[in-house]
Write a protein that holds these residues in place. Structure first.
Motif, PDB file in Angstrom:
ATOM      1  N   LEU B  52       0.704  -1.208  -0.015  1.00 48.22           N
ATOM      2  CA  LEU B  52       0.051   0.028  -0.029  1.00 48.22           C
ATOM      3  C   LEU B  52       0.925   1.370   0.134  1.00 48.22           C
ATOM      4  N   ALA B  53       2.040   1.241   0.721  1.00 50.47           N
ATOM      5  CA  ALA B  53       2.716   2.700   0.963  1.00 50.47           C
ATOM      6  C   ALA B  53       3.239   3.039  -0.602  1.00 50.47           C
ATOM      7  N   VAL B  54       3.835   2.034  -1.364  1.00 50.28           N
ATOM      8  CA  VAL B  54       4.050   2.415  -2.443  1.00 50.28           C
ATOM      9  C   VAL B  54       3.142   3.100  -3.530  1.00 50.28           C
ATOM     10  N   VAL B  55       1.988   2.401  -3.365  1.00 47.60           N
ATOM     11  CA  VAL B  55       0.699   2.874  -4.224  1.00 47.60           C
ATOM     12  C   VAL B  55       0.410   4.393  -3.824  1.00 47.60           C
ATOM     13  N   ARG B  56       0.350   4.437  -2.380  1.00 51.31           N
ATOM     14  CA  ARG B  56      -0.017   5.494  -1.864  1.00 51.31           C
ATOM     15  C   ARG B  56       0.909   6.745  -2.287  1.00 51.31           C
ATOM     16  N   GLU B  57       2.217   6.509  -2.201  1.00 48.92           N
ATOM     17  CA  GLU B  57       3.166   7.610  -2.542  1.00 48.92           C
ATOM     18  C   GLU B  57       3.017   7.684  -4.072  1.00 48.92           C
ATOM     19  N   ALA B  58       2.640   6.859  -4.978  1.00 51.20           N
ATOM     20  CA  ALA B  58       2.618   7.230  -6.172  1.00 51.20           C
ATOM     21  C   ALA B  58       1.276   7.983  -6.364  1.00 51.20           C
ATOM     22  N   LEU B  59       0.177   7.689  -5.591  1.00 52.80           N
ATOM     23  CA  LEU B  59      -1.188   8.502  -5.962  1.00 52.80           C
ATOM     24  C   LEU B  59      -0.771   9.838  -5.176  1.00 52.80           C
ATOM     25  N   VAL B  60      -0.144   9.996  -4.264  1.00 55.86           N
ATOM     26  CA  VAL B  60       0.073  11.554  -3.874  1.00 55.86           C
ATOM     27  C   VAL B  60       0.915  12.214  -4.902  1.00 55.86           C
ATOM     28  N   ARG B  61       1.786  11.860  -5.569  1.00 54.58           N
ATOM     29  CA  ARG B  61       2.459  12.402  -6.519  1.00 54.58           C
ATOM     30  C   ARG B  61       1.740  12.786  -7.691  1.00 54.58           C
ATOM     31  N   VAL B  62       0.774  11.609  -8.082  1.00 59.35           N
ATOM     32  CA  VAL B  62      -0.290  11.829  -9.102  1.00 59.35           C
ATOM     33  C   VAL B  62      -1.155  13.265  -9.015  1.00 59.35           C
ATOM     34  N   VAL B  63      -1.648  13.160  -7.457  1.00 66.19           N
ATOM     35  CA  VAL B  63      -2.663  14.256  -7.118  1.00 66.19           C
ATOM     36  C   VAL B  63      -1.789  15.729  -7.302  1.00 66.19           C
ATOM     37  N   GLY B  64      -0.545  15.636  -7.049  1.00 66.28           N
ATOM     38  CA  GLY B  64       0.175  16.746  -6.894  1.00 66.28           C
ATOM     39  C   GLY B  64       0.319  17.428  -8.675  1.00 66.28           C
ATOM     40  N   GLU B  65       0.335  16.570  -9.545  1.00 66.34           N
ATOM     41  CA  GLU B  65       0.211  16.961 -10.915  1.00 66.34           C
ATOM     42  C   GLU B  65      -1.046  17.251 -11.488  1.00 66.34           C
ATOM     43  N   GLY B  66      -2.036  17.061 -10.423  1.00 67.41           N
ATOM     44  CA  GLY B  66      -3.409  17.366 -11.159  1.00 67.41           C
ATOM     45  C   GLY B  66      -3.802  16.169 -11.932  1.00 67.41           C
ATOM     46  N   LEU B  67      -3.201  15.188 -11.832  1.00 68.49           N
ATOM     47  CA  LEU B  67      -3.843  13.897 -12.717  1.00 68.49           C
ATOM     48  C   LEU B  67      -4.815  13.195 -11.703  1.00 68.49           C
ATOM     49  N   ALA B  68      -5.239  13.455 -10.649  1.00 72.15           N
ATOM     50  CA  ALA B  68      -6.123  12.955  -9.785  1.00 72.15           C
ATOM     51  C   ALA B  68      -6.496  13.718  -8.724  1.00 72.15           C
ATOM     52  N   ASP B  69      -7.853  13.548  -8.437  1.00 73.82           N
ATOM     53  CA  ASP B  69      -8.268  14.373  -7.122  1.00 73.82           C
ATOM     54  C   ASP B  69      -8.232  13.562  -5.961  1.00 73.82           C
ATOM     55  N   ARG B  70      -8.189  14.264  -4.835  1.00 74.45           N
ATOM     56  CA  ARG B  70      -8.207  13.463  -3.447  1.00 74.45           C
ATOM     57  C   ARG B  70      -9.039  14.047  -2.591  1.00 74.45           C
ATOM     58  N   LEU B  71     -10.065  13.201  -2.138  1.00 73.44           N
ATOM     59  CA  LEU B  71     -10.827  13.582  -0.832  1.00 73.44           C
ATOM     60  C   LEU B  71     -10.648  12.759   0.549  1.00 73.44           C
ATOM     61  N   PRO B  72      -9.920  13.805   1.325  1.00 76.74           N
ATOM     62  CA  PRO B  72      -9.382  13.063   2.467  1.00 76.74           C
ATOM     63  C   PRO B  72     -10.550  12.080   3.169  1.00 76.74           C
ATOM     64  N   ASN B  73      -9.759  10.912   3.788  1.00 76.64           N
ATOM     65  CA  ASN B  73     -10.796   9.817   4.118  1.00 76.64           C
ATOM     66  C   ASN B  73     -11.623   9.210   3.009  1.00 76.64           C
ATOM     67  N   ARG B  74     -11.523   9.963   2.011  1.00 77.43           N
ATOM     68  CA  ARG B  74     -12.410   9.194   0.936  1.00 77.43           C
ATOM     69  C   ARG B  74     -12.020   8.414  -0.268  1.00 77.43           C
TER      70      ARG B  74
END
Lengths: 230, 230
Positions: B52-74
């Motif tokens: 999970l940790a590596v996926v999570r890190e990747a997702l955070v980076r992706v969000v940073g580039e505007g390629l994904a949205d993030r809703l906290p806890n969701r």
DNA sequence: ATTCAACAAATAATCGATTTTTCGTGTTAG
DNA sequence: CTAACACGAAAAATCGATTATTTGTTGAAT
């Protein structure tokens, strides 16, 4: 009180990684770490009383905003801007911001005018150089300065352009932090006043010109003060 | 062979999070996920065979580039661009890119000229609409298109401005993916040719004008095709 | 039939520990 | 004396499991 059906995030309690991220962003922007300093997950985790995963996530976000460098397998560090990089940032700002300012002046409504007035008033009333206990710059003035410049552009009504401004401002401030240590800000009060006047007079030509010159002068004043050559 | 002293990263072996990040970036840009689709760490971790940790890190980076949205806890999700947002991105591009193009044309050296020629040649020779097995767009043309537009600007010699282009292009393409499904690209071959000619002739006025018009037409052609209203 | 609470399942967030890579030091061959 | 190696310590990256939050469902009260 009775516990109603769980409202999403009602307690206002935010994720730990969010708090650590905010801490890192502020600390780096405030200059708590020197350029080149390593940001060690272990140390930070102990300091903040959280696990490595949380610190790691925060660091990745911080890197994404250009507030830290990352070398794979070698950790994170506060970026040490070269003189060249500082000039590039300054050039990018004076390339883009005057154009956006024009758009803002052409489109801004009365509410925008009011906010420009308020932002300038606040900036003009904030003492520029009253470093508090252990600080080497005034965070109050710095924030008022940012808000003034941003507000000037907000009339454009385009979030994408404002995001671009935000990123460049962040980079610009990060570089300025350390340049300003030896070469304190010149007095830009007059320039800010002329900016406000031209904007409110809807004189796009003058405003764009004053902004370009303002950015040029600021860049010139700070050039040669950064850490290492690029 | 004997094992020499550990050279940093010599094996070319990169971090897992880097691989997963690249996978996510490409998959999202390629349109493998529909706008609004949830990006669930668990599922991705299983698919990719990582924790999970590596996926999570990747997702955070992706969000940073505007390629994904993030809703906290969701959780994370592929962004669903509104028509308004698409227009804002397009406007930002035609506000900034012509100005940078001018700078590029004024500064570009002979090497830049050669690269512009090569990029245009490649773009002109790449068929625009040969969707392969299951694809709804040509990734080869898309990449050639990006390289052409970027190369045009690279003469400016300012990495900060080019980073700004990169971010806007990413957002622009992400929105285009789904708009283009119903409203395929118009033929912009002539515009690209005129862009190349004006650039190589060092005619900054014409080039900036053509680019602005090119962006306006593309935006107009795609407006009204996005998913949800904003 | 509708609403709200309690419970259960799913998913996100976090943690503690393990594995991998790098960094520093001392050792030895040339 | 220098350079390549080996080894141990430090730090980064990854993993497996736990905790917390949200989401969906059931059932009782109105």
């Amino acid at each position: 009180m009775t516990q109603t059906v769980h409202p999403p995030n009602s307690s206002g309690k935010q994720m730990l990684s969010e708090q650590v991220y905010a801490y890192l962003r502020d600390a780096i922007m405030r200059g708590d770490y020197a350029p080149g300093d390593a940001l060690k997950p272990q140390g930070l985790a102990k300091e903040q009383g959280v696990s490595l995963a949380v610190v790691r996530e925060a660091l990745v976000r911080v890197v994404g905003e250009g507030l830290a460098d990352r070398l794979p397998n070698r950790g994170f560090a506060v970026p040490a801007f070269s003189d060249r990089r500082w000039q590039e940032i300054a050039e990018a700002r004076r390339t883009i911001e005057p154009v956006v300012l024009r758009m803002s002046i052409e489109r801004g409504d009365v509410d925008w005018e009011a906010r420009v007035r308020a932002a300038h008033h606040r900036l003009a009333r904030t003492p520029a150089f009253v470093p508090e206990e252990g600080e080497h710059y005034s965070s109050a003035w710095s924030e008022a300065h940012r808000v003034f410049h941003r507000t000037l552009l907000e009339g454009c009504g385009n979030p994408v352009l404002l995001e671009t401004f935000d990123r460049m401002w962040t980079a610009s401030e990060l570089a300025r932090r350390w340049a300003a240590q030896r070469n304190p800000d010149r007095d830009a009060l007059g320039e800010h006043r002329r900016l406000e006047e031209a904007a409110l007079a809807r004189d796009a030509d003058t405003a764009a010109e004053v902004l370009a010159q303002h950015l040029t002068l600021t860049a010139a004043a700070l050039t040669g003060c950064t850490q290492r050559q690029g």
